[in-house]
Write a protein that holds these residues in place. Sequence first.
Motif, PDB file in Angstrom:
ATOM      1  N   ILE A 152       1.624   2.714  -5.199  1.00  0.00           N
ATOM      2  CA  ILE A 152       2.127   3.353  -3.872  1.00  0.00           C
ATOM      3  C   ILE A 152       2.318   2.593  -2.549  1.00  0.00           C
ATOM      4  CG2 ILE A 152       1.159   5.047  -2.167  1.00  0.00           C
ATOM      5  CD1 ILE A 152      -0.621   5.985  -4.274  1.00  0.00           C
ATOM      6  N   GLY A 190       5.857   6.273  -0.449  1.00  0.00           N
ATOM      7  CA  GLY A 190       4.538   6.274  -0.570  1.00  0.00           C
ATOM      8  C   GLY A 190       3.590   5.614   0.414  1.00  0.00           C
ATOM      9  N   LEU A 225       2.960  12.837  -1.853  1.00  0.00           N
ATOM     10  CA  LEU A 225       3.333  11.972  -3.077  1.00  0.00           C
ATOM     11  C   LEU A 225       4.120  12.631  -4.049  1.00  0.00           C
ATOM     12  CD1 LEU A 225       0.111  10.034  -3.397  1.00  0.00           C
ATOM     13  CD2 LEU A 225       1.985   9.221  -2.483  1.00  0.00           C
TER      14      LEU A 225
END
Length: 580
Positions: free
Chosen positions: A10, A16, A63
């Motif tokens: 991420i 992210g 996300l």
Amino acid sequence: MDDQTRTRDILHNASGRSALEKALPDVVRNADKMGGAIDLPIAALTTLFKVKADVQDELWESLSKVAVPDRVEVEPVTQNPEYEGDDVPLTSASLKSPDSAKVNSPVELVFEGPSHGNPFTDVELHAYFTLDGHEVRVGGFYDGDGRYIIRFLPEKTGTWQFRTRSTARSLDGHNGELDIEASPARGRVKVADSFHFSYENGEVYRPVGTTLYAWTHQTPELQQETLETLTSSPFTKVRMCVFPKAFIFNDNEPDLYPFERNGQGWDTEKFNPAFFQHLENRVQDLGELGIEADIILFHPYDRWGFQDLGKAADERYIRYLVRRLAALPNVWWSLANEYDFVTTKRREDWDRFGRIVVEEDHASHLLSIHNGTRFYDYSANWATHCSLQKVDYYKTAELVQDLRDKWGKPVVMDEIGYEGDLEYEWGSLSPTEVVRRAWETTLRGGYYTHGETYYEDNDQLWWAKGGRLVGHSVDRIAFLDRLSSESPTGRLEPIFSLSPTPISGVKGQYEIHYNGYSQHKFRTIDVPDGCAAEIDVIDTWAMTIETLPEKFHGRQTVQMPARPYMALRMRVVDTAPSKA
């Protein structure tokens, strides 16, 4: 991306990272200082840092909009229908099978057959065993060097018929009979009375577990020392991994691996029979000691790539492992240790694995999955019991009754923290705290697994490698189990009370009242009307039992030493004398 995406991945994605900055800014700022935690799934960090639910929801939503490349999966390998041509006679492979065997003990059908091509993937072999109209399908496996095995655990006496089916003509169509005779063998362990366990023959089984994650991957000398230690221990269950483990104090290379090498990686279409033969030998060694093997299929502590084999290889591995071990009566299955730290799997994968184990395990052994920071949903129909790790530094055993009520299944606190002196909170509990948690768990209706993590210069810590025990909780755990065994039912069941400390046993017959860290000078106890009881004052640490000299009737105040970790036991011994 989703809640199981690795935090490092991420952070390396611009979108992210932007989403993560809103939910966990400290993680973004201090990523270079977080060590291995940065490789945990993001869900683990939101739990550890106690991120509020609404903030988590916003993070998951953000996300979900971050695209990542689809994983390229290798297509499953199917059996070869032309593995043996029509020129090969049916049933031409030699078969060795016993004429008779014992109930609740493994039976082997051994075939000497073909070895060309890749029998691990080319050949499917199974047998149907029938008795009185009841049929059991048992999968076979290739053991190398032209040797095929079908292992069966018969749970009823009588004359069983069997017939084989195979994609290899030489293995197809074998028929025979097995006379299964009576035996004192206890058989597999199963769930009993909703929250407890018993052997197949009805004998009470109480899990008194210990943790030996990687003991089968150590030197032969160390494995033997571990078995010798277990011989004189109270343990009736061992948690152990199939794959080797790479973690602190546990970074040695094992002698054996489950697959053949393929360059720098693994040929997941070719198993290493020696690896699995060694594993099953160790499981049988435990069985001879009366110990159940709680076998962990996957875990996240892996530098070899075993947690990321791909869907087809995962399924092939599970089927092969279960077919090899399902006939051993002392097997339990755990799909994972800390499933939610495994970034390569999702909930649908674990459910799929559970269904595969159920399909392949003809003996229906116990099956569960173990958590890291988030409990699994044990309402899954394949889960026979709950295998849990604490999700709060302080609250552990205190949750047992609530969890029993939630899922209606046995609760096994397989990781409440370990007796040891490491710098990590999970590995630095005092022996008195371990014993307290064992008592709290047991009296609240659950079961407990021990672990020991005292630092050793040679990195030989019991919880990972085995060897010898050096702590002080084991004898006290054995003492607790003895008190449990002396109950009329051989178990302790929670007894309702307004007291915050637990009472357990058989209400009105055999009751244990635990004080925990309270230090009472006296306790009031009620003996059932018309009965007389003996009262024991128990020091759970000193392991002493002081039976008070008189018999008690009705409501009584019992004098106590004003110190923690004491307990009272009330045992009804006869009917009280009449007052007339």
